[in-house]
Design an enzyme around this catalytic site. Sequence first.
Site, mmCIF file in Angstrom:
data_model
loop_
_atom_site.group_PDB
_atom_site.id
_atom_site.type_symbol
_atom_site.label_atom_id
_atom_site.label_comp_id
_atom_site.label_asym_id
_atom_site.label_seq_id
_atom_site.Cartn_x
_atom_site.Cartn_y
_atom_site.Cartn_z
ATOM 1 N N ARG A 107 0.883 -1.181 0.000
ATOM 2 C CA ARG A 107 0.000 0.000 0.000
ATOM 3 C C ARG A 107 0.911 1.218 0.000
ATOM 4 N NH1 ARG A 107 -5.209 1.386 3.690
ATOM 5 N NH2 ARG A 107 -6.084 0.054 2.074
ATOM 6 N N HIS A 134 -7.609 0.940 -6.187
ATOM 7 C CA HIS A 134 -7.751 0.039 -5.028
ATOM 8 C C HIS A 134 -8.437 -1.257 -5.494
ATOM 9 C CE1 HIS A 134 -7.817 -1.315 -1.030
ATOM 10 N NE2 HIS A 134 -8.734 -0.543 -0.494
ATOM 11 N N GLN A 137 -10.226 -4.032 -3.102
ATOM 12 C CA GLN A 137 -11.510 -3.608 -2.557
ATOM 13 C C GLN A 137 -12.643 -3.936 -3.527
ATOM 14 O OE1 GLN A 137 -12.254 -2.013 0.507
ATOM 15 N NE2 GLN A 137 -14.292 -2.619 -0.166
ATOM 16 N N ASP A 225 -17.711 6.957 -0.604
ATOM 17 C CA ASP A 225 -16.389 6.814 0.019
ATOM 18 C C ASP A 225 -16.084 8.147 0.700
ATOM 19 O OD1 ASP A 225 -13.868 5.905 0.772
ATOM 20 O OD2 ASP A 225 -12.975 6.087 -1.224
ATOM 21 N N CYS A 266 -16.400 1.343 1.167
ATOM 22 C CA CYS A 266 -15.228 0.500 1.437
ATOM 23 C C CYS A 266 -14.766 0.601 2.888
ATOM 24 C CB CYS A 266 -14.091 0.855 0.482
ATOM 25 S SG CYS A 266 -13.412 2.514 0.728
ATOM 26 N N ARG A 294 -13.281 -8.908 1.828
ATOM 27 C CA ARG A 294 -11.871 -8.590 1.544
ATOM 28 C C ARG A 294 -11.017 -9.824 1.821
ATOM 29 N NH1 ARG A 294 -10.048 -3.346 1.702
ATOM 30 N NH2 ARG A 294 -8.115 -4.302 0.984
HETATM 31 N N1 CP Z 1 -11.166 -0.343 2.761
HETATM 32 C C1 CP Z 1 -9.873 -0.372 3.141
HETATM 33 O O1 CP Z 1 -8.944 -0.600 2.347
HETATM 34 O O2 CP Z 1 -9.682 -0.158 4.480
HETATM 35 P P1 CP Z 1 -8.307 0.044 5.225
HETATM 36 O O3 CP Z 1 -7.770 1.395 4.849
HETATM 37 O O4 CP Z 1 -8.665 -0.041 6.686
HETATM 38 O O5 CP Z 1 -7.342 -1.040 4.813
HETATM 39 N N1 NVA Z 2 -10.288 6.649 -0.884
HETATM 40 C C1 NVA Z 2 -9.816 6.208 0.403
HETATM 41 C C2 NVA Z 2 -9.966 4.732 0.540
HETATM 42 C C3 NVA Z 2 -9.528 4.159 1.858
HETATM 43 C C4 NVA Z 2 -9.617 2.676 1.914
HETATM 44 C C5 NVA Z 2 -8.376 6.633 0.591
HETATM 45 O O1 NVA Z 2 -7.574 6.472 -0.330
HETATM 46 O O2 NVA Z 2 -8.045 7.158 1.656
#
Ligand code: CP
Ligand code: NVA
Length: 308
Positions: A107, A134, A137, A225, A266, A294
């Site tokens: 990530r 992502h 997800q 989101d 998400c 997930r």
């Molecule tokens: N939805 C998601 O990726 O959550 P986290 O940021 O908690 O991993």
């Molecule tokens: N759009 C959000 C998703 C988190 C899982 C972010 O990137 O912070």
Amino acid sequence: MTHFLDIHKTDPADLRSMIDSAVTMKQARQGRPKGTLDQDQALAGRIVAMIFEKPSTRTRVSFDVGVRQMGGQTMMLSGNDMQLGHGETIADSARVLSRYVDMIMIRTFDESVLSEMAEYADVPVINGLTDRTHPCQIMADIMTFEEHRGPIAGKKVVWTGDGNNVCASFLHAAGQFGFDLTFTGPAHLDPEDEFVALARSKGSNVVIERDAFKAVEGADLVVADTWVSMHDAQSARERRHNMLRPYQVNEKLMAAAKPDALFMHCLPAHREEEVSSEVMDGPQSVIFDEAENRLHAQKAIMRWCLGL
Ligand code: CP
Ligand code: NVA
């Protein structure tokens, strides 16, 4: 090397087989304690490194649990604690990690970090979120939709708010799984043209509609989101909130969608900002199924990456 970098970069037949495999694995675990091993222990003897350059609850825990259930071992690395965050190149980090571990999940911020990691790693690399996409997800989200409503092909998905990284992966999935997507949000936060064009080129009907109530007419799924993502400047917060307020998903907006429309997010969510608590906790919401899936979807992704 079989990497899982993005939904549009993965063959639709492979995506479909991952969803099927996730469903099978989920069913096989029904009623069993979370820590028990899957029968075939597909990852026995394998180590998966997970690099987090941004915070995470779901991605971190679901990948970790998934590897353990399949009999493998995990290693959690934070970007800052690694030499990666202190000048060692991504290419060198990728080559070194490949000598120790069997798979890497990362990530990160800029997607060039992910692509360089994948280019130089000799082991599969999985995208656990970048500023731009992502994909894990959305694999869980497709699985969740189909569990509740059957095939997603031909359905209408409405994305509300910011055309962000999660929205981008939904657009990629629209092209690959054959559903339509309406984006509703302020012009300033439209999804990237490239993502819209790609979905359209694959036959998906992608509509941009500024009026949230018009947008959700006929929707099978409404998605929200956060209004401020992890990569967004906190200084933009107030301006974004002001622009996005008309796009909050609340009971009034859900009432304008199909009566059996699902609601997804998400998570993490900001209650009473992008979505009301009534919707989050209401009968159309499947947010915690998404979170659970997930785990199952990523187990299927890891197996696919390793050819198992
Ligand atoms: N939805 C998601 O990726 O959550 P986290 O940021 O908690 O991993
Ligand atoms: N759009 C959000 C998703 C988190 C899982 C972010 O990137 O912070």
